[in-house]
Design a protein around this motif. Structure first.
Motif, PDB file in Angstrom:
ATOM      1  N   LEU A  70       0.824  -1.201   0.000  1.00  0.00           N
ATOM      2  CA  LEU A  70       0.000   0.000   0.000  1.00  0.00           C
ATOM      3  C   LEU A  70       0.859   1.251   0.000  1.00  0.00           C
ATOM      4  N   LEU A  95      -6.619  -3.934  -1.723  1.00  0.00           N
ATOM      5  CA  LEU A  95      -5.556  -4.930  -1.763  1.00  0.00           C
ATOM      6  C   LEU A  95      -6.162  -6.318  -1.688  1.00  0.00           C
ATOM      7  N   VAL A  99      -2.537  -4.667  -5.789  1.00  0.00           N
ATOM      8  CA  VAL A  99      -3.081  -3.471  -5.169  1.00  0.00           C
ATOM      9  C   VAL A  99      -3.585  -2.583  -6.292  1.00  0.00           C
TER      10      VAL A  99
END
Length: 257
Positions: free
Chosen positions: A15, A79, A129
């Motif tokens: 992330l 995610l 992601v």
């Protein structure tokens, strides 16, 4: 959730890399000394959050960034595992069981196994992601996540961000992102002051959980006045901000401190 193959550091790097390319170094440098990590890549293992970072453990992030020219952009990041790629749409299953479908377009930046690629390179079963703006994927990162990945430039010119994260167990947390030049460090009061490119002055506190990254892992004592850095800070229950991750992106000339 072990089937997703995301360990604590993997999620942190993932992330960090997507929500803000410049934030990649906030989590990723810690990977260098991880004996479980594949060469040049991110360790694999069971998913799980770690304290002190907005990019460690969340399955969903909503963020708004302001830029030096006065504009703002809002992003949604998810995610999980790629379930399908069809008709330009990526279907992702998150570790909390939610399934999200995100369309792409010709401007979507795709990074696969640490290198720029195309949607044709994204395969079902890959960890990924997706960083979306206005409902369309701005960035898709899939496969092996590496500490130093190509940047997709979504945060060029950004000076501040507000982020809200949701974890797989339903917990939520709020964070801020600031980039600026350090103007003062008070080691007694444990505060760092900076000025952003939009001329806004910010003072953040720090504590023993604050981590500083450059080429390796350091401490606040390694920072100096004049350094340009990115700060990721946790918003506490009383509204105060504590810096959790600091990445020095441009040391002061001559190492002034």
């Amino acid at each position: 959730m072990a089937r997703f193959g995301w360990n604590r550091r993997t999620v942190g790097a993932a992330l960090g890399l997507v929500v803000a390319g410049a934030l990649a170094g906030l989590a990723a440098p810690a990977l260098a000394g991880d004996p479980a990590a594949p060469a040049g890549g991110v360790a694999r293992g069971a998913a799980g959050p770690i304290p002190g970072s907005p990019y460690a453990g969340p399955v969903h992030v909503e963020s708004t960034f302001s830029y030096v020219d006065g504009t703002a952009r809002s992003f949604v990041t998810d995610l999980g595992l790629v379930r399908s790629v069809e008709g330009g749409t990526v279907v992702l299953e998150r570790p909390d069981g939610e399934t999200v479908s995100v369309p792409t377009d010709g401007d979507t930046c795709v990074v696969v196994d640490g290198a720029l690629g195309s949607l044709d390179d994204v395969e079902p079963g890959m960890r990924a992601v997706i960083h979306a703006e206005g409902g369309t994927a701005e960035v898709v990162r899939a496969g092996l996540l590496r500490p130093r990945e190509p940047l997709c430039h979504e945060l060029v010119g950004a000076v501040h961000g507000d982020l809200s994260t949701t974890f797989a167990d339903g917990r939520t947390a709020r964070w801020t992102w600031d980039r600026g030049m350090i103007t003062a460090i008070d080691h007694d009061g444990r505060t760092i002051s900076l000025i952003r490119r939009d001329a806004t002055e910010v003072t953040l506190s720090y504590d023993d959980r604050t981590r500083v990254f450059d080429e390796g892992i350091g401490s606040v004592e390694d920072l100096g006045v004049g350094d340009v850095a990115v700060f990721v800070s946790e918003e506490l229950a009383d509204g105060s901000l504590v810096a959790r991750r600091i990445r020095c992106v441009m040391p002061a000339p001559g190492g002034a401190g």
